[in-house]
Design a protein around this motif. Structure first.
Motif, PDB file in Angstrom:
ATOM      1  N   SER A  49       0.954  -1.142  -0.063  1.00  0.00           N
ATOM      2  CA  SER A  49      -0.012  -0.109  -0.158  1.00  0.00           C
ATOM      3  C   SER A  49       0.865   1.250   0.001  1.00  0.00           C
ATOM      4  O   SER A  49       1.806   1.421   0.967  1.00  0.00           O
ATOM      5  CB  SER A  49      -0.931   0.067   1.164  1.00  0.00           C
ATOM      6  OG  SER A  49      -1.667   1.005   1.340  1.00  0.00           O
ATOM      7  N   LYS A  53       1.033   2.740  -6.943  1.00  0.00           N
ATOM      8  CA  LYS A  53       0.374   1.956  -8.209  1.00  0.00           C
ATOM      9  C   LYS A  53      -0.640   2.678  -8.734  1.00  0.00           C
ATOM     10  O   LYS A  53      -0.756   2.794 -10.068  1.00  0.00           O
ATOM     11  CB  LYS A  53      -0.226   0.411  -7.386  1.00  0.00           C
ATOM     12  CG  LYS A  53       0.696  -0.242  -6.840  1.00  0.00           C
ATOM     13  CD  LYS A  53       0.109  -1.744  -6.126  1.00  0.00           C
ATOM     14  CE  LYS A  53      -1.025  -1.396  -5.146  1.00  0.00           C
ATOM     15  NZ  LYS A  53      -0.394  -0.908  -3.840  1.00  0.00           N
ATOM     16  N   THR A  55      -0.791   5.857  -8.746  1.00  0.00           N
ATOM     17  CA  THR A  55      -0.106   7.021  -9.214  1.00  0.00           C
ATOM     18  C   THR A  55       0.348   6.274 -10.776  1.00  0.00           C
ATOM     19  O   THR A  55       0.193   7.329 -11.731  1.00  0.00           O
ATOM     20  CB  THR A  55       1.038   7.460  -8.617  1.00  0.00           C
ATOM     21  OG1 THR A  55       0.537   7.690  -7.334  1.00  0.00           O
ATOM     22  CG2 THR A  55       1.774   8.653  -9.180  1.00  0.00           C
TER      23      THR A  55
END
Ligand SMILES: Nc1ncnc2c1ncn2[C@@H]1O[C@H](COP(=O)(O)OP(=O)(O)OP(=O)(O)O)[C@@H](O)[C@H]1O
Ligand SMILES: [Mg+2]
Length: 271
Positions: A49, A53, A55
């Motif tokens: 997290s 990803k 982005t």
């Protein structure tokens, strides 16, 4: 026009870096990201997290501009959003005031597709996502899993050469998720579109992908491209969990994303 079946680069990230600035503080979300995705690939991107990803997906969708480096679509710099790159978001992306067929056909209406052709395309998708009999229902009359199927079909309908999916099944219960994943594989393999599927679930990444892009924790970098053996269009969870090769891949990807891998081979590229 892109030929969907050609094995040539369709999305590329070259030395990509992305920084956010929030209340005077700089956050480096992506750093030195290099990645080539070929037309027709089903790629999964997995990482912890906050590793960047979403982005990365937004940059490929043209909804964000990298701070430095390049993001290319079919060899050309990505400048803004385009109907060539559809995106399915984690948050529900259906129009509550439109029925199932109204939602799926929306993009086709905007594109000016003649009614008869549109109805045929929508009917085909309704069948593929298993919602026959629910054509005239509104999203509020559907389960969460059904709504998510509609969201996927909506993006699929216009047949963008690239579909970016950012954790599209995260809000769906575990059992429905299995069905949606199996359906998605059939849909993608039938239409041969390029799919970039973002997930934080290692199992989901391995189950869906032709190969997995394993990312490091923030600032996100590509640690390794892990290929998955071809399980065919009708791959099922039962088949996958019995396969020792798959088990080994799941372990490897876990090691990578948890930062416990020995000597990450960053140079490795998929065949
Ligand atoms: N609009 C923003 N402003 C400031 N920082 C942001 C913004 N969006 C994301 N970030 C930061 O950038 C980093 C990457 O965020 P991103 O949403 O791309 O991660 P992610 O891998 O998709 O995470 P998750 O798996 O939780 O969805 C995070 O550390 C986040 O705090
Ligand atoms: Mg995200």
């Amino acid at each position: 026009m892109i030929q969907l079946n050609e094995r040539k680069p369709i999305l590329q990230a070259i030395n990509l870096r992305h920084e956010y600035e929030a209340r005077g503080q700089k956050i480096v979300a992506l750093q030195d990201v290099n990645l080539t995705i070929n037309a027709g690939d089903f790629v999964t991107v997995v990482g912890p997290s906050g590793c960047g990803k979403s982005t990365l997906a937004k940059i490929f969708a043209g909804l964000g501009t990298p701070t430095s480096g390049e993001a290319l679509y079919a060899g050309k710099p990505i400048k803004g959003a385009s109907s060539e790159r559809g995106m399915v978001f984690q948050e529900l992306a259906v129009l509550p005031w439109r029925t199932v067929v109204g939602n799926i056909g929306h993009g086709l209406e905007i594109a000016g597709m003649p009614k008869a052709e549109r109805e045929q395309r929508v009917a085909e998708l309704v069948r593929l996502i298993g919602l026959e009999g629910f054509e005239k229902k509104y999203p509020s009359e559907l389960s969460g899993g059904m709504r998510q199927r509609v969201a996927v079909a909506r993006t699929w309908a216009t047949r963008p050469p690239v579909i970016l999916m950012d954790e599209p099944f995260a809000a769906v219960d575990a059992i429905t998720r299995l069905t949606l994943q199996e359906e998605l594989i059939r849909l993608a393999r039938t239409t041969k579109q390029t799919v970039v599927f973002i997930t934080h679930s290692v199992e989901e990444a391995v189950f869906l992908g032709d190969y997995i892009v394993a990312m490091s924790s923030r600032p996100g970098r590509v640690l390794e491209i892990v290929p998955v053996p071809d399980m065919g269009i009708n791959r099922t969870w039962e088949q996958m969990i019995r396969d020792p090769r798959i088990e080994a891949i799941v372990s490897r990807v876990f090691e990578l994303v948890r930062g416990r891998a020995v000597a990450p081979s960053t140079e490795r590229q998929h065949a």
